[in-house]
Design an enzyme around this catalytic site. Structure first.
Site, PDB file in Angstrom:
ATOM      1  N   GLY A 113       0.473  36.670 -12.633  1.00 57.84           N
ATOM      2  CA  GLY A 113      -0.817  37.237 -12.231  1.00 57.84           C
ATOM      3  C   GLY A 113      -0.758  38.741 -12.017  1.00 57.84           C
ATOM      4  O   GLY A 113      -1.591  39.504 -12.516  1.00 57.84           O
ATOM      5  N   ARG A 114       0.254  39.194 -11.298  1.00 55.18           N
ATOM      6  CA  ARG A 114       0.334  40.632 -10.969  1.00 55.18           C
ATOM      7  C   ARG A 114       0.850  41.474 -12.148  1.00 55.18           C
ATOM      8  O   ARG A 114       0.964  42.690 -12.035  1.00 55.18           O
ATOM      9  CB  ARG A 114       1.172  40.836  -9.713  1.00 55.18           C
TER      10      ARG A 114
ATOM     11  N   LYS B 257      -6.313  33.309 -13.607  1.00 57.10           N
ATOM     12  CA  LYS B 257      -5.279  32.678 -14.429  1.00 57.10           C
ATOM     13  C   LYS B 257      -5.366  31.150 -14.298  1.00 57.10           C
ATOM     14  O   LYS B 257      -5.381  30.434 -15.277  1.00 57.10           O
ATOM     15  CB  LYS B 257      -3.902  33.189 -13.993  1.00 57.10           C
TER      16      LYS B 257
ATOM     17  N   GLU C  14     -11.401  31.656  -3.752  1.00 58.59           N
ATOM     18  CA  GLU C  14     -12.269  32.839  -3.607  1.00 58.59           C
ATOM     19  C   GLU C  14     -13.062  33.078  -4.900  1.00 58.59           C
ATOM     20  O   GLU C  14     -14.266  33.308  -4.885  1.00 58.59           O
ATOM     21  CB  GLU C  14     -11.437  34.097  -3.315  1.00 58.59           C
TER      22      GLU C  14
HETATM   23  O1  F6P Z   1      -2.492  33.854  -4.194  1.00 58.79           O
HETATM   24  C1  F6P Z   1      -1.760  34.746  -4.942  1.00 58.79           C
HETATM   25  C2  F6P Z   1      -2.142  34.673  -6.378  1.00 58.79           C
HETATM   26  O2  F6P Z   1      -1.626  33.514  -6.938  1.00 58.79           O
HETATM   27  C3  F6P Z   1      -1.676  35.898  -7.136  1.00 58.79           C
HETATM   28  O3  F6P Z   1      -0.366  35.824  -7.537  1.00 58.79           O
HETATM   29  C4  F6P Z   1      -2.663  35.953  -8.233  1.00 58.79           C
HETATM   30  O4  F6P Z   1      -2.677  37.207  -8.862  1.00 58.79           O
HETATM   31  C5  F6P Z   1      -3.936  35.651  -7.476  1.00 58.79           C
HETATM   32  O5  F6P Z   1      -3.552  34.663  -6.558  1.00 58.79           O
HETATM   33  C6  F6P Z   1      -5.085  35.175  -8.307  1.00 58.79           C
HETATM   34  O6  F6P Z   1      -4.773  34.013  -9.025  1.00 58.79           O
HETATM   35  P1  F6P Z   1      -5.678  33.528 -10.220  1.00 58.79           P
HETATM   36  O7  F6P Z   1      -5.653  34.563 -11.274  1.00 58.79           O
HETATM   37  O8  F6P Z   1      -5.060  32.236 -10.679  1.00 58.79           O
HETATM   38  O9  F6P Z   1      -7.062  33.315  -9.694  1.00 58.79           O
END
Ligand code: F6P
Length: 550
Positions: A273-274, A211, A217
């Site tokens: 995100g979730r 997002k 990571e």
């Molecule tokens: O660190 C938690 C979080 O922000 C979650 O809420 C989210 O789903 C995940 O990291 C991944 O975030 P992104 O889609 O921005 O990489």
């Protein structure tokens, strides 16, 4: 009084009435409740879409349910629900609307954020995703060397991984079996290594799902994947366009990474995100099952959205499930909630729910900024039956903790199983029904004695019962049923957050660890002196460097 002028939840008359009612019920158990009401087995059931929901094996009476609904009314759960569906900014700490329900709205629906109807944009992205998925599935989309794409690797973490990874497992029987679809999330290089070691890069498409497009990571793994691809193909940057697409809200960062904005599928800041798996984040699943099946899944979500939005409190299933969780967490001191699917295909379902529930409701500060002095979200855990029966069910049956559990099962096995394997389904489901029976009604010392068990073993072989369970039964596991199940849990979590007066849509609790990791890394790699490192961590870092020979 709360900072927002509301009476503190646990001082409301509705809360006090529930506490008193809990005392009055005492230890009266499920045997008594069923004896008092012979129609309970059929009466304590509700239907939503294809889901038959049996809540008869709960430690509740009609009066309990009435008092719980009064608590929901007093905390204005339906008011907040309506505000969510209207696109109001109910995510107060981030000042954002919460509109995952718009992701599955009908094409002609009108849902406005800041005066703009967001539904056309949702369907425009779905249409682009469908066209792209069809091109990959048909072989029209070729890699840099002209070869057909046979492997799809989704790189993402949290909400950008757990949903598609879970759903791909759930719907395996509906997938194109000629495609290999894998999910890489962990920054441990082993994850990417194992996902790619046997793949031909010329036939591999990477979907970078993030997002924010800043998650360390994901960006680290995506960078390593790009290096792997270009090295193996002996190609330059131009190969990226055919092998990388992005799913994100951050077009600037996507372009910076080197992915053509034409190969980006967007979504919006009003999708948490979730709660994002039915947005562009579902592209890997759509490629695997095809756009038609994906749309069937969205229709499943919509069935439960409509139910949650319109069903009266007495028959509103997400409301009921949310309130039952409140009953156990706040009035029975239950600390956790088990989700136990009796379907191998649902092996990642509980892991998905962990983020949905625990990142949403794992909060000790209320929407008004004040600390709550009541319990909030439970620890959610579980794995598919029957495996768990041979591992941790012992503790659920005879341990000292109360663990409410959801049992999810299906009448039909998945169609593609051979006749022999389909025949095993009755045994699976016999276990499903037997477990909830044993948990609810147990076995009395008299029943144990009647079996001729020696007196000294009677206490060991006695089951007290009274372990509450919800049984969720559907005819078969289809894309629509998966959508229905996810929406059911999304709204259940919503109900609980509303009752507890917490913001279920932010996640500040994940930030500190991210900041500290960035700070600690130079201490590991360069042995740098890091400000503010505590004594214990300093010693551990020194040990780590010694073990790595640095
Ligand atoms: O660190 C938690 C979080 O922000 C979650 O809420 C989210 O789903 C995940 O990291 C991944 O975030 P992104 O889609 O921005 O990489």
């Amino acid at each position: 009084m709360n900072a927002d002028g509301r009476t503190r939840l646990n001082r409301t008359p509705e809360w006090t009435a529930l506490a008193k009612h809990r005392e009055e019920l005492g230890e009266s158990g499920l045997r008594e409740l069923f004896a008092a009401d012979p129609g309970r087995g059929a009466g304590y059931t509700l239907q939503v879409g294809d889901l038959y929901v049996d809540h008869s094996k709960h430690l509740v009476t009609d009066e309990t349910l009435r008092l719980l609904r009064e608590l929901a009314a007093a905390t204005d759960v339906f008011g907040l629900r309506d505000a969510m569906f209207r696109g109001e900014k109910i995510n107060v700490t981030e000042d954002r609307a919460v509109l995952h329900t718009a992701l599955r709205a009908a094409r002609d629906a009108v849902i406005e954020v800041d005066g703009e109807n967001v539904v056309p944009a949702v369907h425009a992205v779905l249409d682009r995703m469908s066209a792209f998925a069809n091109r990959v599935r048909s072989g029209e989309w070729a890699g840099h060397t002209g070869q057909r794409i046979k492997n799809v690797v989704n790189i993402g973490i949290g909400g950008s991984d757990l949903g598609p990874a879970m759903a791909y497992e759930v719907l395996r029987a509906f997938t194109d079996r000629d495609l290999t679809v894998r999910f890489v999330s962990n920054v441990d290089g082993a994850d990417l290594h194992e996902a790619t070691r046997d793949l031909d890069p010329a036939q591999t498409l990477f979907i970078v799902a993030s997002k924010t497009f800043t998650t360390i990571e994901t960006i680290t793994n995506a960078t390593s994947a790009r290096d792997w691809l270009l090295t193996e193909l002996k190609a330059g940057q131009e190969a990226v366009a055919k092998h990388f697409v992005a799913l994100s809200t951050n077009a600037g960062k996507v372009a910076e990474f080197g992915i053509d904005p034409d190969n980006m599928f967007g979504f919006w800041d009003w999708v948490g995100g979730r709660y994002s798996f039915d947005s562009a984040i579902g592209l890997s699943l759509m490629i695997a099952i095809g756009p038609d099946r994906f749309r069937e899944m969205l229709e499943g979500f919509r069935i439960v959205d409509e139910h949650f939005r319109t069903a009266p409190a007495e028959s509103n299933v997400p409301l009921l499930l949310g309130l039952l969780g409140v009953w156990y967490g706040n009035f029975h001191d239950a600390q956790s909630h088990a989700v136990l699917p009796y379907s191998h295909y649902l092996s990642k379902f509980t892991a998905y729910l962990q983020q949905l529930d625990m990142e949403s409701n794992g909060k000790y500060v209320g929407r008004d900024g004040q600390e709550v002095d009541w319990q909030t979200g439970p620890v959610v855990w579980g794995t598919p039956g029957t495996n768990g029966q041979h591992a941790y069910y012992q503790l659920i049956h005879q341990g000292t903790k109360l663990i409410p559990a959801d049992f999810i099962g299906f009448a039909e096995p998945v169609a593609e199983l051979s006749d022999g394997l389909r025949a095993q389904h009755d045994l699976l489901m016999a276990n499903f029904f037997a477990q909830t029976q044993a948990l609810a009604f147990g076995k009395t010392p008299e029943e144990v004695r009647a079996e001729g068990v020696p007196e000294e073993l009677v206490p060991h072989k006695t089951f007290k019962g009274n372990h509450p369970t919800t049984t969720i039964l559907a005819r078969e596991l289809t894309p629509s049923v998966l959508g229905q199940l996810i929406a059911l849990y999304e709204h259940k979590v919503f109900v609980q957050g509303a009752v507890w007066n917490i913001d279920s849509f932010d996640q500040w609790g994940v930030e500190l660890g991210k900041v500290l990791a960035k700070r600690v890394e130079p201490a590991l790699t360069e042995g740098a002196e890091v400000d503010g490192l505590d004594e214990s961590t300093k010693v551990l870092v020194a040990k780590y460097r010694e073990l790595r020979g640095r």
